[in-house]
Motif scaffolding. Structure first.
Motif, PDB file in Angstrom:
ATOM      1  N   UNK A   1       0.858  -1.187   0.000  1.00  9.63           N
ATOM      2  CA  UNK A   1       0.000   0.000   0.000  1.00  9.63           C
ATOM      3  C   UNK A   1       0.893   1.237   0.000  1.00  9.63           C
ATOM      4  N   UNK A   2       0.578   2.167  -0.891  1.00  6.23           N
ATOM      5  CA  UNK A   2       1.342   3.408  -1.018  1.00  6.23           C
ATOM      6  C   UNK A   2       0.419   4.590  -0.790  1.00  6.23           C
TER       7      UNK A   2
ATOM      8  N   UNK B   1      -2.650   3.997  -3.293  1.00 12.78           N
ATOM      9  CA  UNK B   1      -2.471   2.945  -4.295  1.00 12.78           C
ATOM     10  C   UNK B   1      -2.202   1.616  -3.620  1.00 12.78           C
ATOM     11  N   UNK B   2      -2.664   0.565  -4.265  1.00 17.07           N
ATOM     12  CA  UNK B   2      -2.288  -0.800  -3.924  1.00 17.07           C
ATOM     13  C   UNK B   2      -1.512  -1.323  -5.118  1.00 17.07           C
ATOM     14  N   UNK B   3      -0.371  -1.912  -4.864  1.00 17.06           N
ATOM     15  CA  UNK B   3       0.423  -2.514  -5.922  1.00 17.06           C
ATOM     16  C   UNK B   3       0.509  -4.005  -5.626  1.00 17.06           C
ATOM     17  N   UNK B   4       0.050  -4.813  -6.565  1.00 19.24           N
ATOM     18  CA  UNK B   4       0.067  -6.263  -6.424  1.00 19.24           C
ATOM     19  C   UNK B   4       1.163  -6.823  -7.320  1.00 19.24           C
ATOM     20  N   UNK B   5       2.011  -7.689  -6.782  1.00 14.41           N
ATOM     21  CA  UNK B   5       3.042  -8.385  -7.539  1.00 14.41           C
ATOM     22  C   UNK B   5       2.698  -9.869  -7.476  1.00 14.41           C
ATOM     23  N   UNK B   6       2.446 -10.473  -8.626  1.00  9.45           N
ATOM     24  CA  UNK B   6       2.039 -11.873  -8.697  1.00  9.45           C
ATOM     25  C   UNK B   6       3.129 -12.636  -9.453  1.00  9.45           C
ATOM     26  N   UNK B   7       3.581 -13.752  -8.872  1.00  9.76           N
ATOM     27  CA  UNK B   7       4.705 -14.511  -9.415  1.00  9.76           C
ATOM     28  C   UNK B   7       4.296 -15.930  -9.794  1.00  9.76           C
ATOM     29  N   UNK B   8       4.849 -16.387 -10.911  1.00 11.32           N
ATOM     30  CA  UNK B   8       4.759 -17.801 -11.299  1.00 11.32           C
ATOM     31  C   UNK B   8       6.095 -18.147 -11.932  1.00 11.32           C
TER      32      UNK B   8
END
Length: 53
Positions: free
Chosen positions: A10-11, A18-25
């Motif tokens: 959260x920024x 802002x919410x920044x989502x980092x999704x990894x695969x």
């Protein structure tokens, strides 16, 4: 998030948020940035819909 590793930050930028989502695969990473200064509910609803895919 749907079986993937994910982080959410959260920024705050003065009156904007802002919410920044980092999704990894594996070695792939996708970032989704949801930012608003007003109409938070509308923006959050759109982000939730995108992240539900």
């Amino acid at each position: 998030m749907h079986g993937y590793s994910a982080y959410r930050y959260e920024f705050r930028y003065g009156s904007a948020h802002a919410y920044s989502y980092f999704v990894f695969k594996g070695t792939t990473m996708v970032q989704v940035l949801c930012r608003w200064a007003d109409r938070r509910d509308d923006v959050q609803r759109g982000c939730d819909g995108l992240l539900a895919l």
